[in-house]
Design a protein around this motif. Structure first.
Motif, PDB file in Angstrom:
ATOM      1  N   GLN A  16       0.826  -1.209   0.000  1.00  0.00           N
ATOM      2  CA  GLN A  16       0.000   0.000   0.000  1.00  0.00           C
ATOM      3  C   GLN A  16       0.860   1.259   0.000  1.00  0.00           C
ATOM      4  O   GLN A  16       0.532   2.240  -0.675  1.00  0.00           O
ATOM      5  N   ASN A  19       2.185   1.691  -3.548  1.00  0.00           N
ATOM      6  CA  ASN A  19       1.115   2.181  -4.423  1.00  0.00           C
ATOM      7  C   ASN A  19       0.816   3.653  -4.162  1.00  0.00           C
ATOM      8  O   ASN A  19       0.626   4.436  -5.095  1.00  0.00           O
ATOM      9  N   ASP A  65      -6.535  -7.080   5.410  1.00  0.00           N
ATOM     10  CA  ASP A  65      -7.035  -5.987   4.591  1.00  0.00           C
ATOM     11  C   ASP A  65      -6.909  -4.642   5.319  1.00  0.00           C
ATOM     12  O   ASP A  65      -7.312  -3.614   4.802  1.00  0.00           O
ATOM     13  N   GLU A  68      -5.046  -1.861   3.338  1.00  0.00           N
ATOM     14  CA  GLU A  68      -5.850  -1.346   2.230  1.00  0.00           C
ATOM     15  C   GLU A  68      -6.950  -0.412   2.743  1.00  0.00           C
ATOM     16  O   GLU A  68      -7.198   0.649   2.160  1.00  0.00           O
ATOM     17  N   ARG A  69      -7.562  -0.775   3.842  1.00  0.00           N
ATOM     18  CA  ARG A  69      -8.599   0.089   4.419  1.00  0.00           C
ATOM     19  C   ARG A  69      -8.010   1.424   4.873  1.00  0.00           C
ATOM     20  O   ARG A  69      -8.613   2.476   4.669  1.00  0.00           O
ATOM     21  N   THR A  71      -5.352   2.920   3.612  1.00  0.00           N
ATOM     22  CA  THR A  71      -5.056   3.686   2.403  1.00  0.00           C
ATOM     23  C   THR A  71      -6.313   4.290   1.810  1.00  0.00           C
ATOM     24  O   THR A  71      -6.305   5.440   1.362  1.00  0.00           O
ATOM     25  N   GLN A  72      -7.403   3.543   1.819  1.00  0.00           N
ATOM     26  CA  GLN A  72      -8.667   4.064   1.284  1.00  0.00           C
ATOM     27  C   GLN A  72      -9.156   5.263   2.078  1.00  0.00           C
ATOM     28  O   GLN A  72      -9.708   6.201   1.521  1.00  0.00           O
ATOM     29  N   VAL A  73      -8.947   5.237   3.372  1.00  0.00           N
ATOM     30  CA  VAL A  73      -9.354   6.369   4.213  1.00  0.00           C
ATOM     31  C   VAL A  73      -8.462   7.578   3.945  1.00  0.00           C
ATOM     32  O   VAL A  73      -8.937   8.708   3.814  1.00  0.00           O
ATOM     33  N   LYS A  76      -8.732   9.104  -0.315  1.00  0.00           N
ATOM     34  CA  LYS A  76     -10.083   8.892  -0.847  1.00  0.00           C
ATOM     35  C   LYS A  76     -10.170   9.260  -2.323  1.00  0.00           C
ATOM     36  O   LYS A  76     -10.780   8.560  -3.112  1.00  0.00           O
ATOM     37  N   GLU A  77      -9.587  10.393  -2.689  1.00  0.00           N
ATOM     38  CA  GLU A  77      -9.681  10.881  -4.067  1.00  0.00           C
ATOM     39  C   GLU A  77      -8.412  11.659  -4.387  1.00  0.00           C
ATOM     40  O   GLU A  77      -7.709  12.109  -3.488  1.00  0.00           O
TER      41      GLU A  77
END
Length: 151
Positions: A16, A19, A65, A68-69, A71-73, A76-77
């Motif tokens: 992560q 990435n 996971d 990944e969670r 990183t998503q937080v 976000k965009e």
């Protein structure tokens, strides 16, 4: 034994981080040092992942996971602009410290197990992660006054 849990955690955290570094490199190409340095730091994380392969074969790996969670937080965009760069560097610093903590935990396990290969891998990979954290902190310190005061 739960070594496989942290092998999975550090493996996916490094992935992560790699990435996220590549994403920041692509979103902030107008900053001269960001693209090249983020790509270099991402390559260090990929090398650390390669170093894990023999250890994962020995101890197995529990999938996680959580990285990944996280990183998503954090990402976000896509963000653009100087404040966005500062926030992205801040978020990268958080991810890199997550990786660093994983290496420290595994190093303690390696010492308890008297596993010299695991210990050497943790020391080597942790050293690279410390360099990533140090660069991110320096770059944050450089960007913060200009972004928060001059903007």
């Amino acid at each position: 034994m739960h070594v496989g849990n942290y092998l999975g955690l550090v493996h996916h955290s490094e992935q992560q981080l790699s990435n996220a570094l590549m994403m920041v490199a692509s979103h902030h190409g107008d900053e001269p040092d960001i693209t090249q340095t983020c790509k270099l730091l991402a390559s260090w994380s990929r090398a650390n992942i390669e170093s894990l392969k023999p250890l994962i074969e020995r101890y197995a790996e529990e999938k996680s996971d959580e990285p990944e969670r996280l990183t998503q937080v954090l990402f976000k965009e896509p963000r653009t602009g100087s404040l966005a760069l500062l926030r992205n560097l801040h978020d990268l610093w958080l991810l890199a410290n997550e990786v660093q903590l994983c290496w420290m935990v595994l190093l303690q396990a390696a010492k308890a197990l008297r596993d010299k290969e695991l210990e050497a891998t943790c020391v080597s990979c942790s050293g690279q992660t410390k360099r990533q954290v140090a660069w991110l902190m320096s770059r944050i310190q450089q960007a913060a006054p200009q972004t928060l005061v001059v903007a």
